[in-house]
Design an enzyme around this catalytic site. Sequence first.
Site, mmCIF file in Angstrom:
data_model
loop_
_atom_site.group_PDB
_atom_site.id
_atom_site.type_symbol
_atom_site.label_atom_id
_atom_site.label_comp_id
_atom_site.label_asym_id
_atom_site.label_seq_id
_atom_site.Cartn_x
_atom_site.Cartn_y
_atom_site.Cartn_z
ATOM 1 N N HIS A 1 0.806 -1.218 0.000
ATOM 2 C CA HIS A 1 0.000 0.000 0.000
ATOM 3 C C HIS A 1 0.839 1.268 0.000
ATOM 4 C CE1 HIS A 1 0.954 0.448 4.337
ATOM 5 N NE2 HIS A 1 0.883 -0.874 4.342
ATOM 6 N N ASP A 2 0.384 2.244 -0.768
ATOM 7 C CA ASP A 2 0.941 3.603 -0.797
ATOM 8 C C ASP A 2 2.347 3.678 -1.371
ATOM 9 O OD1 ASP A 2 -1.380 4.785 0.659
ATOM 10 O OD2 ASP A 2 -0.624 3.521 2.286
ATOM 11 N N GLY B 1 5.143 -1.079 2.449
ATOM 12 C CA GLY B 1 4.309 0.104 2.343
ATOM 13 C C GLY B 1 5.075 1.407 2.375
#
Length: 260
Positions: free
Chosen positions: A121-122, A139
Amino acid sequence: MSGIHPSAVIEDGAEIGPDVTIGPFCHVGGEVVLGAGVSLKSHVVVMGATEIGPGTTIWPFAVIGEVPQDLKYRGEATRLRIGAGTRIREHVTINIGTEGGGGLTEIGDDCLLMAGAHVAHDVRIGNGVILVNHASIAGHCRIGDQVIVGGLAGVHQWVRIGRGAIIGALSMVTHDVIPNGLVQGPRAELDGLNLVGLKRRGVARDEINALRGAFEAIRAGDGSFVDRARALGASSDSDLVAELVAFVTGESDRQFLTPR
């Protein structure tokens, strides 16, 4: 729409561009946008608010745009954006973003994600990046253009890897990597410059020599690694050196891998 196999599941709301191919047993969620000429080979899952750019190809059993493996995620509306012409091989997993990380996971154009690679994520990945088999990016990482991450390498959350760097296979990268850096070892260390990559990109010899001189200047000396890099800013007109200085003196949540 063209080339959609009758066994594929396309949820209401999905936007399918022209000349898209969707093979057997694929599942495309209702918030997905597939650009022109995208090809999903077979058994591909694309979910979430995921936008895939033109000409990207995804091989079987990849799972794209599913929820993050982050216990803080509570179902907030976040996104994944993948650029044009990227190749995503078998069993690759890419997660959408989280509210705490800006809400967007992004992969640039013309990347190659080999079998089993993971993008959390991200993460923001630039253009022309190669993740070799089973490389894992945790992440919030930032991966610059034309970076190569070797097979089975792991990159710790929040790490930045500068443009043109190369990470050796089986390396565990826990700190930031300078642009065009060469990193290797089980507990990864900065072991020099990616000279092969610079030559392949057609970088002029005088620019390479300037960068080599800058690398030697920051290897050791008075002050911290950041102090030595900052001192280079006033002593060189090389674009590569300026990029190095900007990266080292920029904002980061991690320390740096420094030369041995």
